[in-house]
Enzyme design. Structure first.
Site, mmCIF file in Angstrom:
data_model
loop_
_atom_site.group_PDB
_atom_site.id
_atom_site.type_symbol
_atom_site.label_atom_id
_atom_site.label_comp_id
_atom_site.label_asym_id
_atom_site.label_seq_id
_atom_site.Cartn_x
_atom_site.Cartn_y
_atom_site.Cartn_z
ATOM 1 C CD GLU A 134 -3.482 -6.316 3.916
ATOM 2 O OE1 GLU A 134 -3.540 -7.067 2.907
ATOM 3 O OE2 GLU A 134 -2.825 -5.262 3.916
ATOM 4 C CD GLU A 182 -2.877 -1.251 2.306
ATOM 5 O OE1 GLU A 182 -2.332 -1.481 3.398
ATOM 6 O OE2 GLU A 182 -4.108 -1.126 2.191
HETATM 7 N N1 3HC Z 1 3.994 -7.432 11.476
HETATM 8 C C1 3HC Z 1 4.685 -7.826 12.565
HETATM 9 N N2 3HC Z 1 5.568 -8.857 12.563
HETATM 10 C C2 3HC Z 1 5.738 -9.508 11.415
HETATM 11 C C3 3HC Z 1 5.037 -9.162 10.234
HETATM 12 C C4 3HC Z 1 4.140 -8.065 10.296
HETATM 13 N N3 3HC Z 1 3.461 -7.640 9.222
HETATM 14 N N4 3HC Z 1 5.413 -10.009 9.250
HETATM 15 C C5 3HC Z 1 6.314 -10.847 9.799
HETATM 16 N N5 3HC Z 1 6.519 -10.548 11.090
HETATM 17 C C6 3HC Z 1 7.463 -11.168 12.035
HETATM 18 C C7 3HC Z 1 7.074 -12.585 12.422
HETATM 19 O O1 3HC Z 1 6.181 -12.566 13.518
HETATM 20 C C8 3HC Z 1 8.411 -13.184 12.793
HETATM 21 O O2 3HC Z 1 8.731 -12.706 14.077
HETATM 22 P P1 3HC Z 1 9.626 -13.590 15.078
HETATM 23 O O3 3HC Z 1 10.916 -13.817 14.378
HETATM 24 O O4 3HC Z 1 9.715 -12.745 16.274
HETATM 25 O O5 3HC Z 1 8.860 -14.847 15.281
HETATM 26 C C9 3HC Z 1 9.366 -12.519 11.804
HETATM 27 O O6 3HC Z 1 8.713 -11.327 11.354
HETATM 28 C C10 3HC Z 1 9.724 -13.359 10.612
HETATM 29 O O7 3HC Z 1 8.508 -13.831 10.026
HETATM 30 P P2 3HC Z 1 8.417 -15.300 9.405
HETATM 31 O O8 3HC Z 1 8.936 -16.290 10.367
HETATM 32 O O9 3HC Z 1 7.029 -15.448 8.924
HETATM 33 O O10 3HC Z 1 9.439 -15.163 8.203
HETATM 34 P P3 3HC Z 1 9.365 -15.771 6.748
HETATM 35 O O11 3HC Z 1 10.611 -15.353 6.099
HETATM 36 O O12 3HC Z 1 9.010 -17.216 6.800
HETATM 37 O O13 3HC Z 1 8.121 -15.035 6.032
HETATM 38 C C11 3HC Z 1 6.749 -13.148 5.401
HETATM 39 C C12 3HC Z 1 8.159 -13.646 5.791
HETATM 40 C C13 3HC Z 1 6.345 -13.803 4.067
HETATM 41 C C14 3HC Z 1 6.795 -11.658 5.272
HETATM 42 C C15 3HC Z 1 5.738 -13.582 6.488
HETATM 43 O O14 3HC Z 1 6.240 -13.177 7.738
HETATM 44 C C16 3HC Z 1 4.363 -12.978 6.355
HETATM 45 O O15 3HC Z 1 3.556 -13.494 5.611
HETATM 46 N N6 3HC Z 1 4.106 -11.916 7.114
HETATM 47 C C17 3HC Z 1 2.779 -11.317 7.196
HETATM 48 C C18 3HC Z 1 2.502 -10.416 6.023
HETATM 49 C C19 3HC Z 1 1.157 -9.777 6.204
HETATM 50 O O16 3HC Z 1 0.178 -10.404 6.547
HETATM 51 N N7 3HC Z 1 1.103 -8.465 5.953
HETATM 52 C C20 3HC Z 1 -0.103 -7.697 6.134
HETATM 53 C C21 3HC Z 1 -0.084 -7.069 7.465
HETATM 54 S S1 3HC Z 1 -1.603 -6.303 7.872
HETATM 55 C C22 3HC Z 1 -1.510 -4.801 7.064
HETATM 56 O O17 3HC Z 1 -0.544 -4.485 6.447
HETATM 57 C C23 3HC Z 1 -2.715 -3.938 7.288
HETATM 58 C C24 3HC Z 1 -2.765 -2.786 6.371
HETATM 59 O O18 3HC Z 1 -3.538 -3.109 5.260
HETATM 60 C C25 3HC Z 1 -3.362 -1.591 7.059
#
Ligand code: 3HC
Length: 692
Positions: free
Chosen positions: A125, A105
């Site tokens: 999301e 975004e």
């Molecule tokens: N917020 C906070 N922490 C996050 C995060 C996020 N968006 N994405 C990842 N993390 C953290 C994980 O909790 C983890 O923390 P830890 O090491 O303390 O356990 C660390 O980052 C590493 O994450 P992964 O173990 O999942 O690492 P991978 O390399 O396997 O995967 C990734 C990376 C593909 C980015 C995966 O973490 C992921 O899918 N993250 C979520 C992405 C997501 O859902 N984004 C949308 C967020 S909501 C949003 O943006 C709302 C907006 O529209 C207003």
């Protein structure tokens, strides 16, 4: 500092640097705005590039801030995007790794975007029970067109940037070094009079209303439990209106969804899965052992499935068994499974070939002596395990990890069959092992910390969800399941029929009810466990209907009859008049007057049976955290994701209310099963939850 600022050739480069994935927490948002202000105030700067340090551009908003005041603490993500979009100098997003959620975004708020071909682009999301709340549902349709944007947002799947080349989402897909290319591009566009804003574009589609109606219908069935999908479509539909109107509607939807129990549960599941990999006394920097080759003892269904997990990860596997026929059968099954995947287009013929190339077989233990890890997957009989582990102890090289796939037996006892208990660990895969995500890692009293760290790391490589369990009968998952199945049986004695029990719990959201599940797994497995229990714990009561069923030879799908009837070539379960009559007769034999049992009682009894045993497991330290138990049930037992697992569900109901129901059940049939676990009672008395 969560961003770095530097000026290169008249271009300000703001690099997000908030490891591990550059989530946009409050400090990072403020730091981005500081960078923009500084660049706009500097007359020597003609343009701005926003990039990400490490492995990601940005994984989006900081999920842990949701529901806290920090999430909207200014500058909010909306404010950051507005400031970028309104900047008088051009802003270019340079995307590598991942641009997800709020990260994408933010990039769409920039005037221009460039990416590496492999960068993963997503608005995921919906997996958190949310929708993109910072303009994603408004800008993506304007940049990609209605249909493609809707598919991405409603599915939440990521797409490589290379696949989106040629769309207004990316001005360029960069083959060489990204940052120098982005700087050069930013200099090039610096003298343009106006810089494009996604918000000014019009959504393209020939028949928007028709397409949206079709999409609404497609998600309708799942919408009750997944309100986010339908809301995504509503918000995307609003992108046909003027931008500010659509964006305001999107934000209202986001706020509504954020407060739903479904979203709270899915966010809990996200963090729980990641927290499961952290073990209190095994620090993240614990040295691990190299696992380049693996041997599996036992070429049956389980051994073959486990083998496939390693082959899929590119790790060579040697299967060991006692006869050529067993090995041939094992290899043929693996090949058949791969060919089935290939015929569905999930694998290419070449990939099948590559996997099969990594597979070897042998009858001789000596041939596997150099394997880094050996997993025993033979019959669940302690005497057989003893002979296997004696042999492994004799032949395996020093430092090899000796794992057992036992689902019930004592790992400490198995370790005692060797002279190296520090190398022994349980790796409990779930059937079919190549499909199921859960891996229970059973930590024996003497299992080395490096062994544990290695197996947990390996779990991630195999794309499994690994959870550590202590030694006890059934570990976390099956120990709880026994109480759940026991209640299911007692419900039959009292007045329910298999179909009612299954339907009630499936309506709650379980993938499959207890009777359909046991018909699939085989009723003889639970029967064998019960027979053992009758000797070990004679006062532990079960419904006898399961035994009568097995005595009639109705072992489940494999015999064409179990709790249900089955037809050849058809896996559907048909209610069985014969079984239902047997159940009614059994109640009569017990002198019970059958009663009408409400679905709500069925659900409470099954789920609270899990919760009560979960509390004991937690108190005994078999699971380290309540969230680990939730992960086991979400990834291995079909517990509905949008309810967050049994322990979170209990928290949401309120432990006080859970205990009250249990006290009511304690006055009923076989009420002694409802002794409230001390931890549950203490937490309920204190007004607390398992996950507090
Ligand atoms: N917020 C906070 N922490 C996050 C995060 C996020 N968006 N994405 C990842 N993390 C953290 C994980 O909790 C983890 O923390 P830890 O090491 O303390 O356990 C660390 O980052 C590493 O994450 P992964 O173990 O999942 O690492 P991978 O390399 O396997 O995967 C990734 C990376 C593909 C980015 C995966 O973490 C992921 O899918 N993250 C979520 C992405 C997501 O859902 N984004 C949308 C967020 S909501 C949003 O943006 C709302 C907006 O529209 C207003």
């Amino acid at each position: 500092m969560t961003t770095h600022y530097e000026v290169r050739r008249g271009v300000a480069v703001i690099t997000l640097d908030h490891p591990p994935v550059n989530s946009l927490d409050h400090a990072t948002r403020r730091s981005v705005v500081d960078g923009i202000d500084r660049a706009l105030a500097d007359d020597d700067v003609v343009a701005i590039v926003i990039a990400g340090a490490g492995s990601a551009f940005s994984a989006g908003a900081d999920i842990s801030e949701f529901g806290t005041a920090m999430a909207q603490c200014e500058p909010s993500l909306h404010a950051v995007i507005r400031i970028i979009e309104n900047a008088s100098k051009p802003v270019v997003a340079a995307i590598h790794g991942v641009a997800m959620g709020g990260g994408l975004e933010l990039a769409m708020g920039c005037h221009y975007r460039m990416a590496t071909a492999t960068a993963q682009i997503a608005l995921p999301e919906v997996h958190l029970g949310l929708l993109p709340g910072a303009g994603g549902t408004q800008r993506l349709p304007r940049l990609l067109g209605l249909e493609e944007a809707l598919n991405m947002i409603v599915s939440g799947t990521s797409v490589p940037a290379g696949q989106l080349s040629g769309t207004p989402l990316f001005q360029d897909i960069v083959e060489g070094e990204l940052l120098p290319a982005a700087i050069a591009y930013a200099r090039e566009v610096a003298c343009a009079k106006v810089h494009p804003k996604a918000r000014d574009r019009v959504v393209q589609h020939e028949n928007a209303e028709g397409f949206l109606a079709y999409a609404r219908q497609a998600v309708a069935a799942a919408s009750k439990q997944h309100p986010a999908k339908a809301k995504c479509i509503d918000a995307i539909a609003a992108s046909l209106k003027p931008f500010d109107e659509g964006a305001a509607y999107e934000w209202a939807c986001f706020e509504q969804l954020q407060a739903t129990p479904e979203s709270r549960a899915l966010r809990h599941a996200f963090f729980a899965e990641r927290a499961a990999t952290r073990i209190a006394d095994v620090p993240a920097d614990t040295p691990t052992r190299r696992i380049d080759t693996v041997a599996i003892v036992g070429a049956g269904t389980m051994g073959g499935g486990i083998g496939m997990c390693f082959l899929n990860a590119g790790i060579p596997v040697t299967l060991v068994d006692t006869t050529d026929a067993a090995l041939d059968r094992g290899v043929a099954t693996i090949l058949r499974n791969y060919e089935a995947s290939a015929s569905k287009g999930k694998l290419t013929r070449e990939q099948v070939g590559q996997r099969m190339e990594l597979l070897r077989t042998t009858l001789a233990y000596n041939d596997i002596r150099d394997a880094d890890l050996v997993i025993e997957a033979v019959f669940e009989d302690i005497a057989i395990k003893q002979s296997v582990f004696h042999r492994l102890d004799e032949v395996m090289k020093p430092g090899a990890i000796l794992a057992s796939n036992t689902s019930t037996l004592d790992i400490d006892r198995i370790a005692s069959f060797t002279r190296r208990p520090q190398d022994v660990v349980g790796t409990h895969f779930f059937s079919p092992a190549n499909v199921m995500r859960l891996l229970e890692v059973v930590r024996g009293a003497q299992t080395g910390k490096d062994v544990l760290a290695t197996v947990m790391q390996l779990g991630k490589k195999l794309r499994k969800v690994a959870v550590v369990a202590g030694v006890c009968d059934g570990f976390i998952g099956n120990r709880m399941l026994e109480q759940y199945s026991r209640q299911a049986g007692l419900l039959l004695d009292e007045g329910a029929l298999p179909e009612q029990v299954d339907k009630a719990i499936e309506h709650f959201g379980f993938a499959m009810g207890p009777f359909r599940m046991i018909d699939m797994a085989g009723n003889d497995i639970a029967w064998a466990i019960r027979k053992r229990r009758y000797i070990e714990q004679p006062d532990f009561t079960y419904s006898m209907t399961g035994d009568i069923l097995c005595e009639q030879g109705r072992l489940g799908q494999k015999t064409g009859a179990g709790w249900y009837d089955y037809k050849t070539g058809d896996r559907r379960a048909y209610p069985s008049a014969q079984v239902n009559a047997m159940i009614v007769q059994h109640s009569r034999d017990l002198g019970l007057v059958r009663r009408r049992i409400a679905d709500v009682e069925i659900v409470e009894r099954l789920v609270y049976a899990l919760v009560n045993e979960g509390a004991r497991i937690l108190e005994e330290g078999i699971a380290a955290k309540a969230s680990d138990i939730d992960v086991v049930y979400l990834s291995g037992y079909g517990f509905p994701a949008y309810r967050g697992g049994p322990m979170l569900y209990a928290d949401q109901v309120g432990l006080y209310n859970v205990v009250r129901s249990m006290r009511r059940f304690a006055n009923g049939y076989h009420g002694q099963a409802w002794q409230v676990a001390p931890l549950l009672q203490r937490l309920a008395d204190a007004g607390r939850g398992f996950n507090d």
